[in-house]
Design a protein around this motif. Structure first.
Motif, PDB file in Angstrom:
ATOM      1  N   LEU A 169      -7.207  10.413 -12.556  1.00 48.25           N
ATOM      2  CA  LEU A 169      -7.465   9.864 -11.222  1.00 48.25           C
ATOM      3  C   LEU A 169      -6.179   9.560 -10.470  1.00 48.25           C
ATOM      4  CD1 LEU A 169     -10.385   7.337 -11.735  1.00 48.25           C
ATOM      5  CD2 LEU A 169     -10.447   9.538 -10.605  1.00 48.25           C
ATOM      6  N   TYR A 170      -6.210   9.821  -9.181  1.00 49.81           N
ATOM      7  CA  TYR A 170      -5.092   9.533  -8.284  1.00 49.81           C
ATOM      8  C   TYR A 170      -5.604   8.750  -7.087  1.00 49.81           C
ATOM      9  CZ  TYR A 170      -2.268  12.851 -10.876  1.00 49.81           C
ATOM     10  OH  TYR A 170      -1.575  13.475 -11.870  1.00 49.81           O
ATOM     11  N   ILE A 171      -4.718   8.030  -6.428  1.00 52.23           N
ATOM     12  CA  ILE A 171      -5.070   7.359  -5.184  1.00 52.23           C
ATOM     13  C   ILE A 171      -4.952   8.416  -4.094  1.00 52.23           C
ATOM     14  CG2 ILE A 171      -4.431   5.563  -3.550  1.00 52.23           C
ATOM     15  CD1 ILE A 171      -3.300   4.008  -5.965  1.00 52.23           C
ATOM     16  N   THR A 172      -6.093   8.879  -3.583  1.00 53.64           N
ATOM     17  CA  THR A 172      -6.070   9.955  -2.594  1.00 53.64           C
ATOM     18  C   THR A 172      -5.739   9.421  -1.210  1.00 53.64           C
ATOM     19  OG1 THR A 172      -8.464   9.786  -2.346  1.00 53.64           O
ATOM     20  CG2 THR A 172      -7.634  11.467  -3.843  1.00 53.64           C
ATOM     21  N   ALA A 210       0.835  -1.202   0.000  1.00 52.92           N
ATOM     22  CA  ALA A 210       0.000   0.000   0.000  1.00 52.92           C
ATOM     23  C   ALA A 210       0.872   1.256   0.000  1.00 52.92           C
ATOM     24  CB  ALA A 210      -0.933  -0.003   1.210  1.00 52.92           C
ATOM     25  N   ASP A 211       1.986   1.225   0.732  1.00 54.47           N
ATOM     26  CA  ASP A 211       2.883   2.380   0.779  1.00 54.47           C
ATOM     27  C   ASP A 211       3.540   2.643  -0.571  1.00 54.47           C
ATOM     28  OD1 ASP A 211       2.266   2.770   3.424  1.00 54.47           O
ATOM     29  OD2 ASP A 211       4.056   1.754   4.187  1.00 54.47           O
ATOM     30  N   MET A 212       3.716   1.585  -1.379  1.00 52.83           N
ATOM     31  CA  MET A 212       4.341   1.759  -2.701  1.00 52.83           C
ATOM     32  C   MET A 212       3.475   2.609  -3.625  1.00 52.83           C
ATOM     33  SD  MET A 212       6.191  -1.759  -3.950  1.00 52.83           S
ATOM     34  CE  MET A 212       4.666  -2.571  -4.354  1.00 52.83           C
ATOM     35  N   ILE A 213       2.136   2.484  -3.509  1.00 52.58           N
ATOM     36  CA  ILE A 213       1.254   3.144  -4.477  1.00 52.58           C
ATOM     37  C   ILE A 213       0.526   4.364  -3.920  1.00 52.58           C
ATOM     38  CG2 ILE A 213       0.884   1.028  -5.775  1.00 52.58           C
ATOM     39  CD1 ILE A 213      -1.904   0.874  -4.431  1.00 52.58           C
ATOM     40  N   ARG A 214       0.720   4.678  -2.655  1.00 51.46           N
ATOM     41  CA  ARG A 214       0.005   5.805  -2.040  1.00 51.46           C
ATOM     42  C   ARG A 214       0.301   7.105  -2.786  1.00 51.46           C
ATOM     43  NH1 ARG A 214       0.952   4.785   3.039  1.00 51.46           N
ATOM     44  NH2 ARG A 214      -1.135   4.035   3.491  1.00 51.46           N
ATOM     45  N   GLY A 215      -0.761   7.816  -3.207  1.00 54.14           N
ATOM     46  CA  GLY A 215      -0.617   9.110  -3.873  1.00 54.14           C
ATOM     47  C   GLY A 215      -0.308   9.045  -5.367  1.00 54.14           C
ATOM     48  N   MET A 216      -0.184   7.855  -5.917  1.00 54.09           N
ATOM     49  CA  MET A 216       0.165   7.697  -7.337  1.00 54.09           C
ATOM     50  C   MET A 216      -1.041   7.908  -8.245  1.00 54.09           C
ATOM     51  SD  MET A 216       2.561   4.465  -8.141  1.00 54.09           S
ATOM     52  CE  MET A 216       4.187   4.334  -7.476  1.00 54.09           C
ATOM     53  N   GLU A 217      -0.738   8.201  -9.500  1.00 57.29           N
ATOM     54  CA  GLU A 217      -1.762   8.217 -10.538  1.00 57.29           C
ATOM     55  C   GLU A 217      -2.181   6.771 -10.770  1.00 57.29           C
ATOM     56  OE1 GLU A 217      -3.633   8.012 -14.217  1.00 57.29           O
ATOM     57  OE2 GLU A 217      -1.527   7.444 -14.195  1.00 57.29           O
ATOM     58  N   LEU A 230      -4.384  -5.985  -4.278  1.00 58.42           N
ATOM     59  CA  LEU A 230      -4.552  -4.529  -4.343  1.00 58.42           C
ATOM     60  C   LEU A 230      -4.843  -4.068  -5.766  1.00 58.42           C
ATOM     61  CD1 LEU A 230      -2.045  -2.791  -1.914  1.00 58.42           C
ATOM     62  CD2 LEU A 230      -4.511  -2.873  -1.825  1.00 58.42           C
ATOM     63  N   GLU A 231      -4.283  -4.758  -6.752  1.00 56.49           N
ATOM     64  CA  GLU A 231      -4.551  -4.404  -8.151  1.00 56.49           C
ATOM     65  C   GLU A 231      -6.037  -4.574  -8.454  1.00 56.49           C
ATOM     66  OE1 GLU A 231      -3.334  -5.698 -12.722  1.00 56.49           O
ATOM     67  OE2 GLU A 231      -2.465  -6.768 -11.024  1.00 56.49           O
ATOM     68  N   LYS A 232      -6.602  -5.684  -8.020  1.00 55.03           N
ATOM     69  CA  LYS A 232      -8.026  -5.941  -8.226  1.00 55.03           C
ATOM     70  C   LYS A 232      -8.880  -4.907  -7.488  1.00 55.03           C
ATOM     71  CE  LYS A 232     -11.307  -9.746  -8.168  1.00 55.03           C
ATOM     72  NZ  LYS A 232     -11.531 -11.153  -7.838  1.00 55.03           N
ATOM     73  N   ASN A 245      -3.137   4.755 -13.275  1.00 55.26           N
ATOM     74  CA  ASN A 245      -2.557   3.907 -14.327  1.00 55.26           C
ATOM     75  C   ASN A 245      -1.124   3.503 -13.983  1.00 55.26           C
ATOM     76  OD1 ASN A 245      -4.874   3.900 -15.899  1.00 55.26           O
ATOM     77  ND2 ASN A 245      -4.304   5.806 -16.916  1.00 55.26           N
ATOM     78  N   ARG A 246      -0.390   4.417 -13.391  1.00 53.65           N
ATOM     79  CA  ARG A 246       0.980   4.112 -12.954  1.00 53.65           C
ATOM     80  C   ARG A 246       0.962   3.095 -11.812  1.00 53.65           C
ATOM     81  NH1 ARG A 246       5.094   7.640 -10.010  1.00 53.65           N
ATOM     82  NH2 ARG A 246       7.003   6.494 -10.359  1.00 53.65           N
ATOM     83  N   ALA A 247       0.021   3.275 -10.891  1.00 55.54           N
ATOM     84  CA  ALA A 247      -0.107   2.356  -9.763  1.00 55.54           C
ATOM     85  C   ALA A 247      -0.469   0.951 -10.236  1.00 55.54           C
ATOM     86  CB  ALA A 247      -1.159   2.863  -8.786  1.00 55.54           C
ATOM     87  N   LEU A 248      -1.328   0.851 -11.248  1.00 55.78           N
ATOM     88  CA  LEU A 248      -1.683  -0.461 -11.798  1.00 55.78           C
ATOM     89  C   LEU A 248      -0.455  -1.148 -12.387  1.00 55.78           C
ATOM     90  CD1 LEU A 248      -5.115   0.255 -13.516  1.00 55.78           C
ATOM     91  CD2 LEU A 248      -4.702  -1.283 -11.608  1.00 55.78           C
ATOM     92  N   GLY A 249       0.402  -0.367 -13.045  1.00 51.84           N
ATOM     93  CA  GLY A 249       1.644  -0.931 -13.595  1.00 51.84           C
ATOM     94  C   GLY A 249       2.582  -1.405 -12.498  1.00 51.84           C
ATOM     95  N   VAL A 250       2.710  -0.621 -11.438  1.00 53.28           N
ATOM     96  CA  VAL A 250       3.576  -0.998 -10.318  1.00 53.28           C
ATOM     97  C   VAL A 250       3.072  -2.290  -9.680  1.00 53.28           C
ATOM     98  CG1 VAL A 250       4.263  -0.327  -7.982  1.00 53.28           C
ATOM     99  CG2 VAL A 250       4.404   1.331  -9.828  1.00 53.28           C
ATOM    100  N   LEU A 251       1.764  -2.376  -9.479  1.00 52.37           N
ATOM    101  CA  LEU A 251       1.191  -3.568  -8.845  1.00 52.37           C
ATOM    102  C   LEU A 251       1.302  -4.797  -9.737  1.00 52.37           C
ATOM    103  CD1 LEU A 251      -1.993  -1.975  -7.248  1.00 52.37           C
ATOM    104  CD2 LEU A 251       0.045  -2.775  -6.059  1.00 52.37           C
ATOM    105  N   LYS A 252       1.144  -4.587 -11.046  1.00 53.27           N
ATOM    106  CA  LYS A 252       1.202  -5.715 -11.994  1.00 53.27           C
ATOM    107  C   LYS A 252       2.556  -6.406 -11.952  1.00 53.27           C
ATOM    108  CE  LYS A 252      -0.456  -7.485 -16.084  1.00 53.27           C
ATOM    109  NZ  LYS A 252      -1.409  -8.534 -15.790  1.00 53.27           N
TER     110      LYS A 252
END
Length: 136
Positions: free
Chosen positions: A88-91, A38-45, A64-66, A47-54
């Motif tokens: 969209l961003y992860i707020t 969760a800390d890896m993707i906090r505050g990310m856009e 978390l991706e789902k 589409n970028r977060a989906l790539g990181v999780l993938k």
């Protein structure tokens, strides 16, 4: 006292109608492991977060991706349009502890060691960047 609580519950329901989120409950991994992802993707856009999780090797990343895809779909459903790239961003994202299953493991000399099988609840909010700045 009871009337005041009812009003606050109604306000909370109204506030939730303008928020876009998804919840994942009773995930059978420890909250500590889930918080790393969760800390890896906090505050990310998103589409970028989906790539990181993938491409993350953590098991929690797939869950978390789902969840993130679900939050995006919730946003699209409430706004009746598709989300554009960079919009969209992860707020907010937070991981809370869930129920702990307590088990015993046989140990030497007739003793038993306690095993705590932890679980967690994840809540993920998505929103636009301007919306995120207003909340801070």
């Amino acid at each position: 006292m009871g009337a005041r609580k009812k009003i606050s519950a109604e306000k909370r329901k109204e506030a939730l109608k303008t928020m876009y989120f998804a919840k994942l409950q009773n995930v059978p991994t420890s909250p500590r492991k889930m918080r790393l992802v969760a800390d890896m993707i906090r505050g990310m856009e998103v589409n970028r977060a989906l790539g990181v999780l993938k491409f993350s090797s953590k098991e929690a990343a797939a869950r978390l991706e789902k969840l993130l895809r679900s939050a995006i779909a919730n946003w699209e459903q409430k706004n009746e349009r598709k989300a554009e790239s960079g919009e969209l961003y992860i707020t907010k994202i937070y991981v809370d502890g869930g129920a702990t299953l307590k088990r015993m493991r046989p140990a030497p000399q007739g003793r038993g060691y306690r095993i705590r099988k932890r679980s967690n609840h994840v809540t993920l909010f998505v929103g636009s960047k301007s919306n995120n700045e207003d909340q801070n």
